[in-house]
Scaffold this motif. Structure first.
Motif, PDB file in Angstrom:
ATOM      1  N   UNK A  28       0.823  -1.211   0.000  1.00 37.81           N
ATOM      2  CA  UNK A  28       0.000   0.000   0.000  1.00 37.81           C
ATOM      3  C   UNK A  28       0.857   1.261   0.000  1.00 37.81           C
ATOM      4  N   UNK A  29       1.886   1.272   0.843  1.00 41.32           N
ATOM      5  CA  UNK A  29       2.736   2.461   0.951  1.00 41.32           C
ATOM      6  C   UNK A  29       3.472   2.732  -0.358  1.00 41.32           C
ATOM      7  N   UNK A  30       4.075   1.714  -0.938  1.00 43.13           N
ATOM      8  CA  UNK A  30       4.837   1.941  -2.176  1.00 43.13           C
ATOM      9  C   UNK A  30       3.910   2.267  -3.340  1.00 43.13           C
ATOM     10  N   UNK A  31       2.688   1.770  -3.295  1.00 34.61           N
ATOM     11  CA  UNK A  31       1.705   2.146  -4.317  1.00 34.61           C
ATOM     12  C   UNK A  31       1.373   3.633  -4.202  1.00 34.61           C
ATOM     13  N   UNK A  32       1.176   4.102  -2.973  1.00 32.27           N
ATOM     14  CA  UNK A  32       0.920   5.528  -2.745  1.00 32.27           C
ATOM     15  C   UNK A  32       2.122   6.377  -3.161  1.00 32.27           C
ATOM     16  N   UNK A  33       3.313   5.894  -2.865  1.00 30.66           N
ATOM     17  CA  UNK A  33       4.516   6.629  -3.264  1.00 30.66           C
ATOM     18  C   UNK A  33       4.625   6.708  -4.783  1.00 30.66           C
ATOM     19  N   UNK A  34       4.259   5.631  -5.474  1.00 29.46           N
ATOM     20  CA  UNK A  34       4.296   5.627  -6.940  1.00 29.46           C
ATOM     21  C   UNK A  34       3.366   6.706  -7.488  1.00 29.46           C
ATOM     22  N   UNK A  35       2.175   6.817  -6.892  1.00 27.03           N
ATOM     23  CA  UNK A  35       1.229   7.853  -7.332  1.00 27.03           C
ATOM     24  C   UNK A  35       1.777   9.254  -7.091  1.00 27.03           C
ATOM     25  N   UNK A  56       9.521   1.902 -10.302  1.00 32.86           N
ATOM     26  CA  UNK A  56      10.211   1.121  -9.269  1.00 32.86           C
ATOM     27  C   UNK A  56       9.290   0.881  -8.069  1.00 32.86           C
ATOM     28  N   UNK A  57       8.607   1.945  -7.631  1.00 30.52           N
ATOM     29  CA  UNK A  57       7.666   1.794  -6.518  1.00 30.52           C
ATOM     30  C   UNK A  57       6.534   0.830  -6.874  1.00 30.52           C
ATOM     31  N   UNK A  58       6.031   0.920  -8.100  1.00 32.53           N
ATOM     32  CA  UNK A  58       4.964   0.012  -8.526  1.00 32.53           C
ATOM     33  C   UNK A  58       5.452  -1.438  -8.524  1.00 32.53           C
TER      34      UNK A  58
END
Length: 135
Positions: free
Chosen positions: A82-89, A101-103
């Motif tokens: 969840x966190x890395x998905x939010x960071x990707x956005x 990379x985050x995705x």
């Protein structure tokens, strides 16, 4: 009176230290070193804090600890996804490469979390009973 009980406990602990053999196992409750304690014909496990297990109770406590830790790992992986998905956005507009990379990290964490769930749900810890041991 409380002082005497405390002194008796210290003496008993000192005597117990001679009959305790360090094991290669850790306490399921506190993760401290477990010692084998031989009392007559009985063998039990005791940690420094005082958690005490018969061999049967040790198996049950270890099984519960493994399951608890597996659920904890699954939760941590879901949070990472969840966190890395939010960071990707958040970085998508400024850095497409970093967003990818985050995705990728998010997908990998989610896949690992699904594997953990499957392991936990499809292969629950085995329970032992005195009846099962006699077979």
């Amino acid at each position: 009176m409380a002082g005497r009980a405390h002194l008796k406990r210290k003496i008993k602990d000192a005597d117990d230290a001679h009959s305790r053999i360090p094991s290669s196992f850790t306490c399921p409750d506190c993760q401290g070193t477990l010692f084998l304690v031989r009392e007559n014909d009985f063998v039990r496990f005791r940690c420094r804090i005082g958690h005490l297990y018969s061999p049967e109770n040790m198996f049950e406590a270890q099984s519960e600890n493994v399951e608890r830790l597996m659920w904890s790992a699954a939760r941590a992986l879901e949070e990472q996804a969840d966190y890395t998905s939010q960071m990707a956005e958040k970085v998508a507009r400024t850095s497409a490469g970093l967003a990818r990379e985050y995705q990728a990290i998010s997908r990998d964490a989610r896949r690992k979390a699904e594997v953990m769930h499957k392991l936990i749900v499809d292969d629950p810890p085995q329970k032992t009973t005195a009846h099962a041991k006699r077979k």
